[in-house]
Motif scaffolding. Structure first.
Motif, PDB file in Angstrom:
ATOM      1  N   UNK A  68       0.745  -1.009  -0.018  1.00 52.28           N
ATOM      2  CA  UNK A  68       0.128  -0.069  -0.097  1.00 52.28           C
ATOM      3  C   UNK A  68       0.798   1.225  -0.047  1.00 52.28           C
ATOM      4  N   UNK A  69       2.128   1.200  -0.382  1.00 56.28           N
ATOM      5  CA  UNK A  69       2.952   2.414  -0.413  1.00 56.28           C
ATOM      6  C   UNK A  69       2.646   2.896  -1.702  1.00 56.28           C
ATOM      7  N   UNK A  70       2.809   4.245  -1.673  1.00 53.77           N
ATOM      8  CA  UNK A  70       2.819   5.039  -3.081  1.00 53.77           C
ATOM      9  C   UNK A  70       4.388   4.965  -3.477  1.00 53.77           C
ATOM     10  N   UNK A  71       4.633   4.772  -4.791  1.00 48.00           N
ATOM     11  CA  UNK A  71       5.894   4.692  -5.270  1.00 48.00           C
ATOM     12  C   UNK A  71       6.121   5.540  -6.381  1.00 48.00           C
ATOM     13  N   UNK A  72       7.165   6.475  -6.437  1.00 51.36           N
ATOM     14  CA  UNK A  72       7.410   7.345  -7.862  1.00 51.36           C
ATOM     15  C   UNK A  72       8.765   6.568  -8.230  1.00 51.36           C
ATOM     16  N   UNK A  73       8.799   6.045  -9.396  1.00 51.94           N
ATOM     17  CA  UNK A  73       9.739   5.272  -9.973  1.00 51.94           C
ATOM     18  C   UNK A  73      10.696   5.976 -11.047  1.00 51.94           C
ATOM     19  N   UNK A  74      11.923   5.945 -11.134  1.00 57.79           N
ATOM     20  CA  UNK A  74      12.892   6.530 -12.067  1.00 57.79           C
ATOM     21  C   UNK A  74      13.556   5.669 -12.553  1.00 57.79           C
ATOM     22  N   UNK A  75      13.799   5.790 -13.988  1.00 62.42           N
ATOM     23  CA  UNK A  75      14.738   4.902 -14.976  1.00 62.42           C
ATOM     24  C   UNK A  75      14.838   5.583 -15.865  1.00 62.42           C
ATOM     25  N   UNK A  76      16.313   5.514 -16.646  1.00 58.09           N
ATOM     26  CA  UNK A  76      16.623   5.955 -18.021  1.00 58.09           C
ATOM     27  C   UNK A  76      16.219   5.268 -18.933  1.00 58.09           C
ATOM     28  N   UNK A  77      15.832   3.705 -18.731  1.00 59.27           N
ATOM     29  CA  UNK A  77      15.482   2.638 -19.873  1.00 59.27           C
ATOM     30  C   UNK A  77      16.587   2.711 -20.821  1.00 59.27           C
ATOM     31  N   UNK A  78      17.788   2.683 -20.533  1.00 60.84           N
ATOM     32  CA  UNK A  78      18.774   2.797 -21.182  1.00 60.84           C
ATOM     33  C   UNK A  78      18.951   1.450 -22.093  1.00 60.84           C
ATOM     34  N   UNK A  79      19.834   1.116 -23.172  1.00 55.57           N
ATOM     35  CA  UNK A  79      19.646  -0.236 -23.950  1.00 55.57           C
ATOM     36  C   UNK A  79      21.087  -0.920 -23.644  1.00 55.57           C
ATOM     37  N   UNK A 128      22.288  11.293 -13.364  1.00 53.53           N
ATOM     38  CA  UNK A 128      23.557  12.102 -13.529  1.00 53.53           C
ATOM     39  C   UNK A 128      23.150  13.566 -13.538  1.00 53.53           C
ATOM     40  N   UNK A 129      21.980  13.808 -14.004  1.00 50.75           N
ATOM     41  CA  UNK A 129      21.259  15.222 -14.293  1.00 50.75           C
ATOM     42  C   UNK A 129      20.601  15.652 -12.827  1.00 50.75           C
ATOM     43  N   UNK A 130      21.698  16.360 -11.952  1.00 50.72           N
ATOM     44  CA  UNK A 130      21.419  16.430 -10.620  1.00 50.72           C
ATOM     45  C   UNK A 130      20.420  17.499 -10.415  1.00 50.72           C
ATOM     46  N   UNK A 131      20.166  18.408 -11.487  1.00 51.03           N
ATOM     47  CA  UNK A 131      19.133  19.549 -11.428  1.00 51.03           C
ATOM     48  C   UNK A 131      17.737  18.705 -11.413  1.00 51.03           C
ATOM     49  N   UNK A 132      17.701  17.950 -12.327  1.00 51.21           N
ATOM     50  CA  UNK A 132      16.377  17.078 -12.539  1.00 51.21           C
ATOM     51  C   UNK A 132      15.953  16.240 -11.419  1.00 51.21           C
ATOM     52  N   UNK A 133      17.158  15.404 -10.960  1.00 45.15           N
ATOM     53  CA  UNK A 133      16.796  14.793  -9.779  1.00 45.15           C
ATOM     54  C   UNK A 133      16.341  15.328  -8.344  1.00 45.15           C
ATOM     55  N   UNK A 134      17.009  16.487  -8.261  1.00 45.42           N
ATOM     56  CA  UNK A 134      16.565  17.447  -6.960  1.00 45.42           C
ATOM     57  C   UNK A 134      15.374  18.036  -7.235  1.00 45.42           C
ATOM     58  N   UNK A 135      14.850  18.433  -8.301  1.00 50.90           N
ATOM     59  CA  UNK A 135      13.669  19.126  -8.691  1.00 50.90           C
ATOM     60  C   UNK A 135      12.575  18.074  -8.499  1.00 50.90           C
TER      61      UNK A 135
END
Length: 324
Positions: free
Chosen positions: A24-35, A63-70
């Motif tokens: 029942x935990x809300x999850x926000x996922x991050x991935x770059x879906x690289x090849x 590695x995009x630290x500004x996007x991760x922080x935002x």
């Protein structure tokens, strides 16, 4: 409660997110879906997760630290499970900068974002690796063993992640725990790992490549045996400034040739074998001492290799049929 999971479309990330959603935990996922390996597998994992309530996804580079922080400042997660990284020992020989970008810069981005959350962040749990131990004759591997001779760049980046995390815990009070995974396998696994590469070769009538003449041992750990203690650790709230590292492994190394025999039985076919020398960056054995994890979080191995490979084989046949 909201948990941020990096590498959500990866092998361990996919299973961890599913388990968190089950709770029942809300999850926000991050991935770059690289090849690095077939993106279709990552997309299939992601599609499964996106069909579940409580999950949202952001495609971005760690590695995009500004996007991760935002993102972190917008979501304000109370826990971060950082599993995103460039995996693979052998790939690091050919693509070293991919590891610096993802495993060093990416990890630093996550640490910086965690720092900005301050007391609102209860726990940062991140993936390390058994590779940090390098080649050693003394077994089993214990967390307090000296680990300053990594055998690959991948291992060196994971060791650096541990050191950076310890520094941030000391400097900024971030409560962080690193998990040294030992050869995780199972359904929805990684196509760059030996058991999957062997399965592909056997189904396609190709010989399998057996390195170091088969004289290798691995502490195989079934995915379910990883997820159970991982969730208990993530749910913990260590004191500010606390940094800890744990082994998560089966504590029962298996000879490579025995693994191949088990896989042959699970798939119902024999493998033609080509014996080759040791590859650069590889090690002859891994063996986890999990007494610390057992003491603190009640870890135990429940799935033996034969059973785990049988479960993988059932899933793998279905996956091949769907891809065909």
């Amino acid at each position: 409660m909201t948990t941020l999971v990096t590498g959500a479309a990866g092998f361990v990330g996919f299973h961890a997110v599913n388990a968190l959603l089950d709770q029942g935990v809300d999850v926000v996922g991050i991935d770059n879906l690289n090849a690095y390996y077939d993106p279709a597998l990552k997309q299939a994992r992601l599609a499964h997760l996106q069909a579940r309530p409580g999950f949202s996804f952001e495609k971005l580079e760690l590695a995009d630290h500004e996007a991760v922080l935002a993102l972190v400042e917008r979501v304000r997660p109370d826990r971060i499970l950082h599993l995103g990284a460039q995996a693979g020992v052998r790939y690091s020989i050919d693509q070293p900068f991919a590891y610096a970008n993802s495993n060093l810069h990416g990890h630093l981005s996550v640490l910086e974002a965690a720092r900005h959350l301050g007391d609102d962040l209860k726990h940062l749990v991140y993936a390390s690796s058994s590779s940090v131990y390098g080649e050693r004759s003394s077994v089993p591997f214990r967390e307090d063993d000296v680990t300053m001779r990594p055998a690959s760049l991948y291992a060196a980046t994971k060791l650096a992640d541990e050191l950076m995390s310890s520094a941030y815990a000391s400097l900024y009070g971030t409560a962080a725990t690193g998990l040294r995974f030992f050869t995780v396998y199972g359904p929805w696994g990684r196509p760059d790992m030996a058991y999957w590469l062997f399965s592909d070769a056997m189904f396609e009538g190709r010989p399998i490549k057996v390195f170091n003449g088969g004289e290798m041992e691995r502490d195989f750990t079934y995915i379910d045996d990883i997820i159970a203690p991982l969730l208990r650790i993530l749910d913990d709230s260590p004191p500010r400034g606390h940094h800890e590292v744990y082994n998560i492994g089966g504590s029962s190394p298996v000879k490579l040739m025995d693994m191949i025999s088990s896989l042959e039985g699970a798939l119902g076919m024999a493998a033609e074998k080509i014996m080759l020398p040791m590859q650069a960056g590889d090690v002859t054995r891994t063996y986890a001492d999990t007494s610390k994890l057992e003491r603190d979080y009640g870890f135990e191995q429940t799935v033996r290799l034969d059973e785990g490979l049988a479960r993988f084989a059932d899933w793998y046949r279905d996956w091949r049929n769907r891809e065909a």
